[in-house]
Design a protein around this motif. Structure first.
Motif, mmCIF file in Angstrom:
data_model
loop_
_atom_site.group_PDB
_atom_site.id
_atom_site.type_symbol
_atom_site.label_atom_id
_atom_site.label_comp_id
_atom_site.label_asym_id
_atom_site.label_seq_id
_atom_site.Cartn_x
_atom_site.Cartn_y
_atom_site.Cartn_z
ATOM 1 N N HIS A 9 -8.592 37.582 9.902
ATOM 2 C CA HIS A 9 -9.878 36.936 9.571
ATOM 3 C C HIS A 9 -11.016 37.608 10.327
ATOM 4 C CE1 HIS A 9 -10.615 34.465 13.253
ATOM 5 N NE2 HIS A 9 -9.296 34.441 13.364
ATOM 6 N N ASP A 20 -9.823 37.716 18.756
ATOM 7 C CA ASP A 20 -9.578 36.725 17.691
ATOM 8 C C ASP A 20 -10.729 36.720 16.727
ATOM 9 O OD1 ASP A 20 -8.801 34.603 16.176
ATOM 10 O OD2 ASP A 20 -9.029 33.097 17.742
ATOM 11 N N ASP A 21 -10.821 37.541 15.680
ATOM 12 C CA ASP A 21 -9.651 38.297 15.288
ATOM 13 C C ASP A 21 -10.045 39.726 14.919
ATOM 14 O OD1 ASP A 21 -6.932 38.679 14.672
ATOM 15 O OD2 ASP A 21 -7.196 38.028 12.633
ATOM 16 N N GLU A 64 -12.056 31.105 9.143
ATOM 17 C CA GLU A 64 -10.778 30.688 9.744
ATOM 18 C C GLU A 64 -11.017 29.733 10.889
ATOM 19 O OE1 GLU A 64 -7.134 31.146 12.388
ATOM 20 O OE2 GLU A 64 -9.258 31.328 12.843
ATOM 21 N N GLU A 65 -12.040 30.049 11.689
ATOM 22 C CA GLU A 65 -12.302 29.234 12.869
ATOM 23 C C GLU A 65 -12.876 27.861 12.503
ATOM 24 O OE1 GLU A 65 -11.038 30.184 15.445
ATOM 25 O OE2 GLU A 65 -11.151 32.361 15.687
ATOM 26 N N GLU A 68 -3.049 37.242 13.528
ATOM 27 C CA GLU A 68 -3.993 36.251 14.053
ATOM 28 C C GLU A 68 -4.080 36.393 15.565
ATOM 29 O OE1 GLU A 68 -6.307 34.434 13.916
ATOM 30 O OE2 GLU A 68 -6.099 32.907 15.416
HETATM 31 ZN ZN LIG Z 1 -8.119 33.523 14.797
#
Ligand SMILES: [Zn+2]
Length: 206
Positions: free
Chosen positions: A125, A137-138, A170-171, A197
């Motif tokens: 992501h 991340d990420d 995603e977050e 991830e």
């Molecule tokens: Zn992530």
């Protein structure tokens, strides 16, 4: 050697092997052979993606999106930005929680020799949390996906299509992945998926 000593020796050797196996390989330099994965090459992309925090919906995230489209185009992946809406219901003990929002996933394909075979998907992501540039991340996962694409392009066409699914939001609750896998026809072509991830807090990335 007594049986107890033999047991301790065996345990010590097993522990040593486990520690060795958990250590990531040394990063390869930028001039590593074309067919090798180079962490130093991938780090260039991490530097651009993780320049500043870029949560879903922010102008900074749009800049990252545009950069990734350029990079994926240069890698011959014919990327497409897919505006979508992600929605999730999480059932908590007291009451359900609803998450939703607009996302823009980026999907690219490296055509394989058998276009009808179930495809391999490489997923990461590109959005970050609001208060961190998200290098680990990420951005690390996205940069890894790009370096994998470069390696695959350098060799003969893979047996099957490799689909690069770079998700958004995603977050905010896996919204991009939810949107892609619930509605995108491309998702039905995937037979196996590797999701990268966040690089591990220690040891090998899982
Ligand atoms: Zn992530």
């Amino acid at each position: 050697m007594s049986r107890l000593n033999a047991l301790f020796l065996t345990l010590a050797v097993a522990l040593g092997l486990a520690l060795l196996a958990g250590r990531p390989p040394a990063p390869r330099p930028a001039d590593a052979p074309t067919e090798a994965f180079s962490a130093i090459r991938a780090l260039v992309d991490v530097g651009v993606i993780a320049r500043s925090p870029h949560p879903v919906g922010s102008p900074e995230n749009a800049q990252v999106r545009d950069y990734l489209v350029l990079r994926m185009n240069a890698l011959g992946l014919s990327p497409e930005v897919r505006p979508d809406f992600g929605f999730r219901r999480i059932d908590r003990v007291s009451q359900p929680v609803f998450l939703g929002g607009a996302v823009e996933n980026i999907v690219g394909v490296l055509p394989g020799r058998d276009r009808s075979a179930p495809a391999l998907a490489i997923m990461a992501h590109y959005d970050s949390v609001p208060n961190s540039p998200g290098a680990a991340d990420d951005a690390a996962g996205v940069a890894t996906a790009l370096e994998i694409a470069r390696i695959l392009r350098a060799g003969p066409p893979p047996m099957r299509d490799v689909i690069f699914v770079i998700t958004d939001g995603e977050e905010a609750g896996l919204l991009g992945a939810q949107a892609f896998f619930s509605g995108d026809p491309m998702a039905r072509r995937i037979g196996f998926l590797v999701n990268m991830e966040a690089r591990g807090g220690g040891g090998l990335v899982q």
